[in-house]
Design an enzyme around this catalytic site. Structure first.
Site, PDB file in Angstrom:
ATOM      1  N   LYS A 188      -5.311  85.290  62.361  1.00  0.00           N
ATOM      2  CA  LYS A 188      -5.003  85.033  60.945  1.00  0.00           C
ATOM      3  C   LYS A 188      -5.662  86.072  60.042  1.00  0.00           C
ATOM      4  CE  LYS A 188      -6.923  80.893  60.975  1.00  0.00           C
ATOM      5  NZ  LYS A 188      -7.471  80.831  62.356  1.00  0.00           N
ATOM      6  N   ARG A 239      -7.747  72.835  57.035  1.00  0.00           N
ATOM      7  CA  ARG A 239      -8.096  72.639  58.440  1.00  0.00           C
ATOM      8  C   ARG A 239      -8.175  71.161  58.811  1.00  0.00           C
ATOM      9  NH1 ARG A 239     -11.085  77.925  59.220  1.00  0.00           N
ATOM     10  NH2 ARG A 239     -11.788  78.025  61.361  1.00  0.00           N
ATOM     11  N   ARG A 295     -14.985  89.444  70.538  1.00  0.00           N
ATOM     12  CA  ARG A 295     -14.852  89.897  69.144  1.00  0.00           C
ATOM     13  C   ARG A 295     -16.192  90.385  68.594  1.00  0.00           C
ATOM     14  NH1 ARG A 295     -12.016  86.081  64.761  1.00  0.00           N
ATOM     15  NH2 ARG A 295     -13.814  84.721  65.084  1.00  0.00           N
ATOM     16  N   ARG A 318     -20.519  87.660  65.827  1.00  0.00           N
ATOM     17  CA  ARG A 318     -20.740  86.511  64.957  1.00  0.00           C
ATOM     18  C   ARG A 318     -21.475  85.453  65.759  1.00  0.00           C
ATOM     19  NH1 ARG A 318     -15.080  84.896  62.076  1.00  0.00           N
ATOM     20  NH2 ARG A 318     -15.830  82.810  62.622  1.00  0.00           N
ATOM     21  N   ARG A 333     -15.778  74.940  68.432  1.00  0.00           N
ATOM     22  CA  ARG A 333     -14.775  75.273  67.403  1.00  0.00           C
ATOM     23  C   ARG A 333     -13.366  74.924  67.879  1.00  0.00           C
ATOM     24  NH1 ARG A 333     -15.784  81.313  66.497  1.00  0.00           N
ATOM     25  NH2 ARG A 333     -14.246  81.188  64.853  1.00  0.00           N
TER      26      ARG A 333
HETATM   27  P1  AMP Z   1     -13.384  81.018  60.394  1.00  0.00           P
HETATM   28  O1  AMP Z   1     -13.963  82.337  60.095  1.00  0.00           O
HETATM   29  O2  AMP Z   1     -12.129  80.732  59.641  1.00  0.00           O
HETATM   30  O3  AMP Z   1     -13.227  80.766  61.880  1.00  0.00           O
HETATM   31  O4  AMP Z   1     -14.450  79.927  59.869  1.00  0.00           O
HETATM   32  C1  AMP Z   1     -15.789  79.921  60.314  1.00  0.00           C
HETATM   33  C2  AMP Z   1     -16.404  78.553  60.084  1.00  0.00           C
HETATM   34  O5  AMP Z   1     -16.390  78.242  58.688  1.00  0.00           O
HETATM   35  C3  AMP Z   1     -15.677  77.380  60.745  1.00  0.00           C
HETATM   36  O6  AMP Z   1     -16.047  77.223  62.109  1.00  0.00           O
HETATM   37  C4  AMP Z   1     -16.163  76.215  59.882  1.00  0.00           C
HETATM   38  O7  AMP Z   1     -17.507  75.862  60.178  1.00  0.00           O
HETATM   39  C5  AMP Z   1     -16.160  76.841  58.486  1.00  0.00           C
HETATM   40  N1  AMP Z   1     -14.842  76.676  57.839  1.00  0.00           N
HETATM   41  C6  AMP Z   1     -13.957  77.662  57.497  1.00  0.00           C
HETATM   42  N2  AMP Z   1     -12.863  77.141  56.903  1.00  0.00           N
HETATM   43  C7  AMP Z   1     -13.044  75.786  56.880  1.00  0.00           C
HETATM   44  C8  AMP Z   1     -12.261  74.694  56.425  1.00  0.00           C
HETATM   45  N3  AMP Z   1     -11.042  74.872  55.861  1.00  0.00           N
HETATM   46  N4  AMP Z   1     -12.768  73.436  56.559  1.00  0.00           N
HETATM   47  C9  AMP Z   1     -13.981  73.240  57.101  1.00  0.00           C
HETATM   48  N5  AMP Z   1     -14.764  74.226  57.575  1.00  0.00           N
HETATM   49  C10 AMP Z   1     -14.314  75.494  57.478  1.00  0.00           C
END
Ligand code: AMP
Length: 214
Positions: free
Chosen positions: A13, A87, A126, A159, A170
């Site tokens: 994404k 999400r 990654r 990360r 996750r």
């Molecule tokens: P991402 O980089 O999109 O994988 O997001 C990293 C982390 O941020 C996720 O594992 C969640 O802990 C938090 N996070 C990001 N977007 C959301 C969301 N829409 N709702 C809840 N937690 C989120």
């Protein structure tokens, strides 16, 4: 055009959002990036989000929805891409309410389909630049000089939540809370699925074709 990019962690994404931003100049709203920025600046939002993120869990809905509301309110009419939000189904419902309150609409939701083994491979390998956010992969897209970003010379790091045990959490959070969001948009008739495997450029071509409505 206002878009929602949907898919599990590692589906691409963020990468595809960056291509769209380059081509169409939309505003990229990545809740993951916004939370990471808040964590690194140690803002009150970052303090709230950090423990959840480190554990691979979702940040509570009310915190996340408040953040997105603030960003949408500041857009000033610019088109946007939502990446990593909503999400959960309550987030999707809150987004509908926010959009209708702001007289905005989502034109399309695109879901990237990637098999689980490929997601795990992508996430464990990654690496990201801690300065500009450029994304690398140890096998398929290494930086020219190990540990140094090609774009800005920043440090290329893993990360914290791309470590194997956190990845497992996750993906579990995705299955439990996020997969139903796909059903939510599918029922509305606004979801298009595209294959997220292959090279980044191949996926982008599929994405462009789907946005043209073919
Ligand atoms: P991402 O980089 O999109 O994988 O997001 C990293 C982390 O941020 C996720 O594992 C969640 O802990 C938090 N996070 C990001 N977007 C959301 C969301 N829409 N709702 C809840 N937690 C989120």
């Amino acid at each position: 055009m206002n878009l929602l990019l949907f898919g599990p962690p590692g589906a691409g994404k963020g990468t595809q959002s960056a291509f769209l931003v380059e081509q169409m100049g939309m505003h990229h709203i990545s809740t993951g990036n916004l939370f990471r920025e808040a964590v690194s600046k140690k803002t009150p939002l970052g303090v709230k989000a950090k423990a959840f993120m480190d554990a691979g869990q979702l940040v509570p809905d009310e915190v996340t929805i408040g953040l997105v509301e603030e960003v949408l309110a500041g857009l000033g009419g610019k088109s946007f891409i939502l990446d990593g939000f909503p999400r959960t189904v309550p987030q999707a419902e809150a987004l509908d309410a926010l959009l209708s309150k702001m007289k905005l609409k989502l034109d399309k939701a695109v879901s990237f389909e990637v098999p689980r083994e490929a997601l795990t491979r992508r996430l464990t390998g990654r690496r990201v630049c801690d300065k500009c956010g450029a994304v690398y992969h140890v096998d398929s897209k290494p930086s020219k000089m190990a540990g140094v970003c090609d774009n800005c010379g920043g440090a290329v790091v893993q990360r914290k939540d791309d470590q194997e045990d956190v990845i497992r959490a996750r993906l579990e959070a995705y299955d439990k809370s996020t997969a139903p969001v796909k059903e939510y948009y599918s029922k509305k008739g606004s979801l298009t699925e595209i294959q997220g495997t292959g090279t980044e450029k191949e996926v982008f071509e599929r994405l462009q074709t789907s946005l043209r409505g073919n």
